[in-house]
Scaffold this motif. Structure first.
Motif, mmCIF file in Angstrom:
data_model
loop_
_atom_site.group_PDB
_atom_site.id
_atom_site.type_symbol
_atom_site.label_atom_id
_atom_site.label_comp_id
_atom_site.label_asym_id
_atom_site.label_seq_id
_atom_site.Cartn_x
_atom_site.Cartn_y
_atom_site.Cartn_z
ATOM 1 N N ARG A 404 0.839 -1.207 0.000
ATOM 2 C CA ARG A 404 0.000 0.000 0.000
ATOM 3 C C ARG A 404 0.869 1.249 0.000
ATOM 4 O O ARG A 404 0.577 2.226 -0.704
ATOM 5 C CB ARG A 404 -0.932 -0.005 1.215
ATOM 6 N N ASP A 405 1.948 1.233 0.758
ATOM 7 C CA ASP A 405 2.870 2.381 0.774
ATOM 8 C C ASP A 405 3.466 2.621 -0.605
ATOM 9 O O ASP A 405 3.569 3.778 -1.060
ATOM 10 C CB ASP A 405 3.989 2.141 1.793
ATOM 11 N N ASP A 406 3.873 1.548 -1.273
ATOM 12 C CA ASP A 406 4.468 1.693 -2.604
ATOM 13 C C ASP A 406 3.440 2.219 -3.608
ATOM 14 O O ASP A 406 3.773 3.022 -4.485
ATOM 15 C CB ASP A 406 5.014 0.346 -3.083
ATOM 16 N N LEU A 407 2.177 1.752 -3.494
ATOM 17 C CA LEU A 407 1.131 2.266 -4.383
ATOM 18 C C LEU A 407 0.938 3.757 -4.174
ATOM 19 O O LEU A 407 0.839 4.529 -5.138
ATOM 20 C CB LEU A 407 -0.185 1.523 -4.138
ATOM 21 N N ILE A 408 0.868 4.192 -2.947
ATOM 22 C CA ILE A 408 0.654 5.610 -2.643
ATOM 23 C C ILE A 408 1.809 6.448 -3.175
ATOM 24 O O ILE A 408 1.596 7.525 -3.752
ATOM 25 C CB ILE A 408 0.465 5.802 -1.126
ATOM 26 N N THR A 409 3.032 5.966 -3.014
ATOM 27 C CA THR A 409 4.203 6.680 -3.533
ATOM 28 C C THR A 409 4.116 6.816 -5.051
ATOM 29 O O THR A 409 4.372 7.884 -5.616
ATOM 30 C CB THR A 409 5.494 5.943 -3.149
ATOM 31 N N PHE A 410 3.729 5.715 -5.723
ATOM 32 C CA PHE A 410 3.586 5.761 -7.181
ATOM 33 C C PHE A 410 2.484 6.728 -7.590
ATOM 34 O O PHE A 410 2.665 7.543 -8.506
ATOM 35 C CB PHE A 410 3.287 4.362 -7.728
ATOM 36 N N LEU A 411 1.339 6.660 -6.909
ATOM 37 C CA LEU A 411 0.224 7.536 -7.268
ATOM 38 C C LEU A 411 0.583 9.000 -7.075
ATOM 39 O O LEU A 411 0.220 9.850 -7.900
ATOM 40 C CB LEU A 411 -1.014 7.182 -6.445
ATOM 41 N N ARG A 412 1.299 9.307 -6.002
ATOM 42 C CA ARG A 412 1.665 10.707 -5.764
ATOM 43 C C ARG A 412 2.564 11.215 -6.883
ATOM 44 O O ARG A 412 2.410 12.336 -7.370
ATOM 45 C CB ARG A 412 2.345 10.858 -4.412
ATOM 46 N N SER A 413 3.485 10.365 -7.334
ATOM 47 C CA SER A 413 4.384 10.764 -8.411
ATOM 48 C C SER A 413 3.652 10.867 -9.744
ATOM 49 O O SER A 413 3.897 11.789 -10.530
ATOM 50 C CB SER A 413 5.521 9.745 -8.526
ATOM 51 N N ALA A 414 2.732 9.933 -10.006
ATOM 52 C CA ALA A 414 2.103 9.846 -11.324
ATOM 53 C C ALA A 414 0.894 10.743 -11.496
ATOM 54 O O ALA A 414 0.491 11.011 -12.628
ATOM 55 C CB ALA A 414 1.693 8.395 -11.591
ATOM 56 N N THR A 415 0.297 11.220 -10.397
ATOM 57 C CA THR A 415 -0.967 11.953 -10.512
ATOM 58 C C THR A 415 -0.874 13.413 -10.108
ATOM 59 O O THR A 415 -1.832 14.155 -10.311
ATOM 60 C CB THR A 415 -2.050 11.296 -9.637
ATOM 61 N N THR A 416 0.230 13.837 -9.553
ATOM 62 C CA THR A 416 0.355 15.240 -9.136
ATOM 63 C C THR A 416 0.621 16.111 -10.359
ATOM 64 O O THR A 416 1.585 15.866 -11.101
ATOM 65 C CB THR A 416 1.495 15.413 -8.132
ATOM 66 N N PRO A 417 -0.217 17.087 -10.621
ATOM 67 C CA PRO A 417 0.030 17.978 -11.757
ATOM 68 C C PRO A 417 1.424 18.576 -11.695
ATOM 69 O O PRO A 417 1.959 18.827 -10.604
ATOM 70 C CB PRO A 417 -1.060 19.050 -11.614
ATOM 71 N N GLU A 418 2.017 18.821 -12.870
ATOM 72 C CA GLU A 418 3.406 19.254 -12.932
ATOM 73 C C GLU A 418 3.677 20.558 -12.212
ATOM 74 O O GLU A 418 4.764 20.781 -11.694
ATOM 75 C CB GLU A 418 3.839 19.393 -14.395
ATOM 76 N N ASN A 419 2.684 21.439 -12.134
ATOM 77 C CA ASN A 419 2.895 22.736 -11.496
ATOM 78 C C ASN A 419 2.623 22.730 -10.005
ATOM 79 O O ASN A 419 2.593 23.767 -9.374
ATOM 80 C CB ASN A 419 2.065 23.820 -12.184
ATOM 81 N N GLU A 420 2.395 21.521 -9.454
ATOM 82 C CA GLU A 420 2.186 21.411 -8.024
ATOM 83 C C GLU A 420 3.331 20.627 -7.413
ATOM 84 O O GLU A 420 4.062 19.905 -8.088
ATOM 85 C CB GLU A 420 0.851 20.741 -7.742
ATOM 86 N N THR A 421 3.498 20.714 -6.144
ATOM 87 C CA THR A 421 4.700 20.195 -5.501
ATOM 88 C C THR A 421 4.498 18.858 -4.857
ATOM 89 O O THR A 421 5.413 18.285 -4.332
ATOM 90 C CB THR A 421 5.168 21.170 -4.403
ATOM 91 N N GLY A 422 3.329 18.253 -4.866
ATOM 92 C CA GLY A 422 3.102 17.022 -4.090
ATOM 93 C C GLY A 422 2.673 17.399 -2.706
ATOM 94 O O GLY A 422 2.210 18.503 -2.452
ATOM 95 N N GLY A 423 2.783 16.520 -1.745
ATOM 96 C CA GLY A 423 2.329 16.794 -0.399
ATOM 97 C C GLY A 423 0.817 16.876 -0.359
ATOM 98 O O GLY A 423 0.173 17.124 -1.358
ATOM 99 N N ASN A 424 0.224 16.668 0.788
ATOM 100 C CA ASN A 424 -1.240 16.704 0.909
ATOM 101 C C ASN A 424 -1.739 18.134 0.688
ATOM 102 O O ASN A 424 -1.213 19.077 1.254
ATOM 103 C CB ASN A 424 -1.668 16.210 2.282
ATOM 104 N N GLN A 425 -2.787 18.234 -0.115
ATOM 105 C CA GLN A 425 -3.308 19.572 -0.449
ATOM 106 C C GLN A 425 -4.600 19.825 0.300
ATOM 107 O O GLN A 425 -5.347 18.931 0.569
ATOM 108 C CB GLN A 425 -3.563 19.636 -1.954
#
Length: 425
Positions: A404-425
């Protein structure tokens, strides 16, 4: 003689059959129907029906889950699926509802019949009068009417092929008691036989006059699709291993047997209105159509491997979890790619049930869930059926915390728009 040549030149020639595909769906093709005027309707796992005229689609959207079956009835189109509903198009009005998935449809001049896994058959009058519910007791997979609409044939999980009187709603006869579930039926009323395909791979044709049975069973299972040419000369059979068998019904021999898809089953078959092409659907997001005269000589379905069948060694563990659990329903791109579920692009920080243009369940629309590391982890730890009871999401879990941790890490990398920094919004 020259006048004869000129006269012959003015006679229009029939269109030559050709190989083609219908592309645009965002999920596997589950059902295909053809109309006398050449239109094609496709039912898809992406929750929609594609209505194709001259190979251009009109999208009929309103179902809240996968669409399994579609049928023309005059100018109307009926569709049914995993959201338990029968809908009529144009408009998409709900004209019938079961308590389980609807997996089969049939239409007559007076009624539409639905085969449901809730153990019943629905008979829905075209004139809008009160419907009948025929009690079977186990899941029903297929229904078909006699030409005059007075008789209905059904088959299902208990392996019984039943005959019903439509006017009274009473079962009148049992034609077959098979040891395994029957998935598909095709009736030939002119020559008075009915073909059926079963879970164990059995493919048989029952003569309704003599009771004689012809067996075309091969070592492949289950049978998932049957189709008959308009002139009744060919019967096509699709199975779970990706093959299509074509039976010559005049000589009762196998005329063709070929692998139609690189991976996965053949879920849907239909012949064109002129009988010159065979349409098929499976795991691929397109409908394929082969000239009957050249079956097996053209491209296969799913020639490009879907992401959920990609070699696991070519992916990180997080991407593997996404491919196995999420990719058939969700895309990672902003446009959503017409998938069964909403795009996951920009999901972190998004309130559940709020992406514009997607038909969410009431449960998600009314929830207070904000998607972040904690809520995504809980979703797959408990399973959607426990974390969000009443959600349309399929029942599944990821039991290992590290996965589950690895899935979340992948999703954060693959789904965060390029102009945003990641982290919980």
């Amino acid at each position: 003689m020259h006048w004869l040549v000129l006269a012959l030149a003015l006679i229009p020639l029939p269109a030559m059959a050709e190989f083609f595909t219908l592309k645009g769906h965002g999920g596997p093709i589950m059902g295909i129907a053809t109309a006398p005027d050449g239109r094609i309707a496709t039912a898809s796992f992406d929750n929609s029906v594609g209505l194709w005229s001259n190979r251009n689609p009109e999208w009929l959207e309103g179902h809240e889950a996968a669409v399994n079956s579609v049928a023309f009835n005059g100018r109307a189109i009926y569709s049914a699926g995993d959201d338990f509903t029968l809908r009529r198009w144009p408009g998409g009005d709900v004209v019938g509802q079961h308590k389980g998935k609807i997996v089969g449809l049939a239409a007559s001049k007076t009624h539409v019949a639905t085969a449901s896994w809730d153990g019943t058959i629905g008979l829905w009058p075209e004139d809008g009068s009160a419907p009948q519910v025929l009690q079977v007791g186990s899941g029903v997979n297929a229904v078909t009417f006699s030409p005059d609409g007075t008789t209905l044939y059904s088959a299902g999980m208990d392996g019984t092929l039943r005959v019903w009187d439509v006017a009274s709603g009473q079962e009148t006869r049992r034609l077959i008691e098979h040891r395994f579930g029957i998935n598909e039926l095709v009736l030939n009323p002119v020559d008075n036989w009915i073909a059926y395909g079963a879970v164990d791979g059995v493919t048989r044709v029952l003569d309704l006059t003599t009771g004689d049975v012809r067996d075309f069973t091969l070592e492949r299972r289950p049978i998932l699709a049957l189709a008959l040419t308009p002139d009744r000369s060919l019967l096509a059979v699709g199975d779970g291993e990706g093959y299509i068998m074509v039976i010559n019904t005049a000589e009762w021999r196998i005329a063709q047997d070929f692998r139609a898809t690189l991976r996965g089953p053949v879920w849907a078959l239909a012949f064109s209105a002129d009988g010159q092409n065979l349409h098929a659907g499976g795991l691929d997001e397109a409908m394929y159509s082969w000239p009957v005269s050249a079956l097996g000589d053209q491209a296969q379905m799913a020639a490009a491997e879907p992401s959920f069948l990609k070699d696991p060694d070519e992916m990180s563990n997080g991407e593997r979890q996404f491919a196995r659990k999420c990719s058939i329903c969700h895309s990672l791109t902003p446009d959503g790619q017409r998938r069964a579920g909403p795009t996951l692009h920009g999901i972190f920080g998004r309130k559940a049930g709020t992406l514009p243009g997607y038909f969410y369940s009431d449960t998600l629309q009314d929830s207070d869930i904000i998607w972040n590391d904690e809520t995504i982890n809980a979703l797959f730890d408990q399973g959607p059926d426990h974390y969000i009871p009443g959600s349309k999401m399929p029942m599944q879990r990821i039991t290992q915390a590290s996965d589950r941790d690895d899935l979340i890490t992948f999703l954060r990398s693959a789904t965060t728009p390029e102009n945003e920094t990641g982290g919980n919004q």
